[in-house]
Design a protein around this motif. Sequence first.
Motif, PDB file in Angstrom:
ATOM      1  N   ASP A 146       0.858  -1.200  -0.073  1.00  0.00           N
ATOM      2  CA  ASP A 146       0.045  -0.013   0.178  1.00  0.00           C
ATOM      3  C   ASP A 146       0.879   1.215  -0.049  1.00  0.00           C
ATOM      4  N   THR A 147       1.938   1.327   0.989  1.00  0.00           N
ATOM      5  CA  THR A 147       2.903   2.424   0.753  1.00  0.00           C
ATOM      6  C   THR A 147       3.405   2.500  -0.727  1.00  0.00           C
ATOM      7  N   VAL A 148       3.793   1.547  -1.265  1.00  0.00           N
ATOM      8  CA  VAL A 148       4.538   1.647  -2.651  1.00  0.00           C
ATOM      9  C   VAL A 148       3.491   2.305  -3.859  1.00  0.00           C
ATOM     10  N   ALA A 149       2.291   1.890  -3.594  1.00  0.00           N
ATOM     11  CA  ALA A 149       1.071   2.373  -4.402  1.00  0.00           C
ATOM     12  C   ALA A 149       0.872   3.614  -4.157  1.00  0.00           C
ATOM     13  N   LYS A 150       0.586   4.061  -2.859  1.00  0.00           N
ATOM     14  CA  LYS A 150       0.597   5.760  -2.552  1.00  0.00           C
ATOM     15  C   LYS A 150       1.420   6.544  -2.786  1.00  0.00           C
ATOM     16  N   ARG A 151       2.981   6.158  -2.906  1.00  0.00           N
ATOM     17  CA  ARG A 151       4.023   6.881  -3.144  1.00  0.00           C
ATOM     18  C   ARG A 151       3.954   6.944  -4.647  1.00  0.00           C
ATOM     19  N   LEU A 152       3.852   5.886  -5.288  1.00  0.00           N
ATOM     20  CA  LEU A 152       3.585   6.166  -6.774  1.00  0.00           C
ATOM     21  C   LEU A 152       2.368   6.912  -7.392  1.00  0.00           C
ATOM     22  N   MET A 153       1.338   6.929  -6.601  1.00  0.00           N
ATOM     23  CA  MET A 153       0.129   8.006  -6.745  1.00  0.00           C
ATOM     24  C   MET A 153       0.622   9.380  -6.598  1.00  0.00           C
ATOM     25  N   ALA A 163       6.116  13.510 -11.056  1.00  0.00           N
ATOM     26  CA  ALA A 163       7.164  13.375 -12.452  1.00  0.00           C
ATOM     27  C   ALA A 163       6.915  12.238 -12.993  1.00  0.00           C
ATOM     28  N   LYS A 164       7.755  11.955 -14.249  1.00  0.00           N
ATOM     29  CA  LYS A 164       7.553  10.664 -15.117  1.00  0.00           C
ATOM     30  C   LYS A 164       8.294   9.690 -14.324  1.00  0.00           C
ATOM     31  N   VAL A 165       7.751   8.593 -14.365  1.00  0.00           N
ATOM     32  CA  VAL A 165       8.500   7.293 -13.620  1.00  0.00           C
ATOM     33  C   VAL A 165       9.342   6.561 -14.829  1.00  0.00           C
ATOM     34  N   SER A 166      10.658   6.160 -14.396  1.00  0.00           N
ATOM     35  CA  SER A 166      11.461   5.433 -15.126  1.00  0.00           C
ATOM     36  C   SER A 166      12.212   4.579 -14.337  1.00  0.00           C
ATOM     37  N   PHE A 167      12.915   3.537 -14.856  1.00  0.00           N
ATOM     38  CA  PHE A 167      13.588   2.526 -13.892  1.00  0.00           C
ATOM     39  C   PHE A 167      14.579   2.965 -12.938  1.00  0.00           C
ATOM     40  N   SER A 168      15.245   4.369 -13.422  1.00  0.00           N
ATOM     41  CA  SER A 168      16.200   4.874 -12.603  1.00  0.00           C
ATOM     42  C   SER A 168      15.695   5.616 -11.601  1.00  0.00           C
ATOM     43  N   THR A 169      14.496   5.885 -11.771  1.00  0.00           N
ATOM     44  CA  THR A 169      13.848   6.895 -10.808  1.00  0.00           C
ATOM     45  C   THR A 169      12.925   6.251  -9.518  1.00  0.00           C
ATOM     46  N   LEU A 170      12.608   5.013  -9.935  1.00  0.00           N
ATOM     47  CA  LEU A 170      11.844   4.151  -9.228  1.00  0.00           C
ATOM     48  C   LEU A 170      12.176   3.994  -7.808  1.00  0.00           C
ATOM     49  N   ALA A 171      13.497   3.477  -7.574  1.00  0.00           N
ATOM     50  CA  ALA A 171      14.059   3.371  -5.891  1.00  0.00           C
ATOM     51  C   ALA A 171      13.852   4.738  -5.440  1.00  0.00           C
ATOM     52  N   PRO A 172      14.184   5.853  -5.738  1.00  0.00           N
ATOM     53  CA  PRO A 172      14.025   7.085  -4.822  1.00  0.00           C
ATOM     54  C   PRO A 172      12.548   7.567  -4.581  1.00  0.00           C
ATOM     55  N   ILE A 173      11.538   7.168  -5.652  1.00  0.00           N
ATOM     56  CA  ILE A 173      10.191   7.304  -5.411  1.00  0.00           C
ATOM     57  C   ILE A 173       9.635   6.461  -4.299  1.00  0.00           C
ATOM     58  N   ILE A 174      10.081   5.023  -4.458  1.00  0.00           N
ATOM     59  CA  ILE A 174       9.331   4.303  -3.618  1.00  0.00           C
ATOM     60  C   ILE A 174      10.036   4.168  -2.074  1.00  0.00           C
ATOM     61  N   PHE A 175      11.247   4.236  -2.073  1.00  0.00           N
ATOM     62  CA  PHE A 175      12.282   4.121  -0.722  1.00  0.00           C
ATOM     63  C   PHE A 175      12.772   5.385  -0.253  1.00  0.00           C
ATOM     64  N   ARG A 176      12.534   6.737  -0.905  1.00  0.00           N
ATOM     65  CA  ARG A 176      12.653   8.110  -0.631  1.00  0.00           C
ATOM     66  C   ARG A 176      14.252   7.776  -0.099  1.00  0.00           C
ATOM     67  N   ASP A 177      14.526   8.323   1.193  1.00  0.00           N
ATOM     68  CA  ASP A 177      15.841   8.728   1.702  1.00  0.00           C
ATOM     69  C   ASP A 177      16.764   7.421   1.927  1.00  0.00           C
ATOM     70  N   GLN A 178      15.788   6.261   1.793  1.00  0.00           N
ATOM     71  CA  GLN A 178      16.543   5.039   2.156  1.00  0.00           C
ATOM     72  C   GLN A 178      16.902   4.289   0.712  1.00  0.00           C
ATOM     73  N   ALA A 179      16.693   4.796  -0.542  1.00  0.00           N
ATOM     74  CA  ALA A 179      16.813   4.306  -1.770  1.00  0.00           C
ATOM     75  C   ALA A 179      18.293   3.585  -1.795  1.00  0.00           C
ATOM     76  N   THR A 180      19.112   4.213  -1.052  1.00  0.00           N
ATOM     77  CA  THR A 180      20.616   3.294  -1.378  1.00  0.00           C
ATOM     78  C   THR A 180      21.100   2.737   0.022  1.00  0.00           C
TER      79      THR A 180
END
Length: 298
Positions: free
Chosen positions: A35-42, A46-63
């Motif tokens: 549900d968190t992933v879905a809400k963050r995508l909604m 910005a346009k979603v691409s493979f390279s931007t997916l992790a920062p969108i989903i995991f925010r500051d924990q992407a790395t």
Amino acid sequence: MSPTLSGKGKESGTARILGSGASGVAELLVFHPVDTVAKRLMSNKAKVSFSTLAPIIFRDQATAPLGRKLLSLFPGLGYAAGYKVSQRIYKFGGQPWFNDIITRNYKDAFTRTFGERKGKMMMQATAGSLTGIGEVVLLPLDALKIKRQVNPEAFRGRGVIRIFLEEGTTLYRGWGWTMARNAPGSFALFGASAATKEALGVTDYSKATWTQNFVASIAGAVASITIAAPLDVVKTRIQNANFEHKVPGVTVVKDLLRNEGPAGFFKGLTPKILVVGPKLVFSYTLAQSLIPLFGKYV
């Protein structure tokens, strides 16, 4: 589809509350990250691409390491628990209650209008729609859950009691869009589920097999989420704004169409649909198992 809890009346109200509540807790622990992933995508504009997916989903924990990434998908768990458990108790008990009222008072009218089989399906769907509209009373908990998932800075260290006292009716922001989403969404959920069971030859919905419930739940939930998706995106963006920043729904719609196009109304739809089957089967089976179990003791 909600289990039919009003059937023979063997289970007490306490058993229904305990069984449906436990079902909500278990469902939350399993599906809150999705549900968190879905809400963050909604909420992402910005346009979603493979390279931007992790920062969108995991925010500051992407790395961050995998463990911290996974934990980052459980923000607002306390608010989510309050909302999900309340929602499941209300939904599991509310729809059969509305259906009982409609059957008792308007069965003949539905039968004359739609026929016996379709009338029964329409009563199920209408009861679901009324349940969905009434669900707006839980909106503050839903709003807090969404803000915690996608906009945690809006809390600024404030506790839930202080937020309720300071924000008041602000937590009901988007109530009209919520009702507009819930009415057709819940109508489609219960209506499509009932129609599928009828197509499978089930006349007594409470006696459907596990496989029949599984197929009916998938059909109903996919129909519900797809139909409600555009309004769900609008509602989510209204709710995840900062408390002091009021965004009218019409403005959200105009900005979305201008910046993202019509496809923006369906952001986050795929993760939701992918989890619909196991989510509904899980909650349905657990509730149907726990409620009779609790009924032996309370």
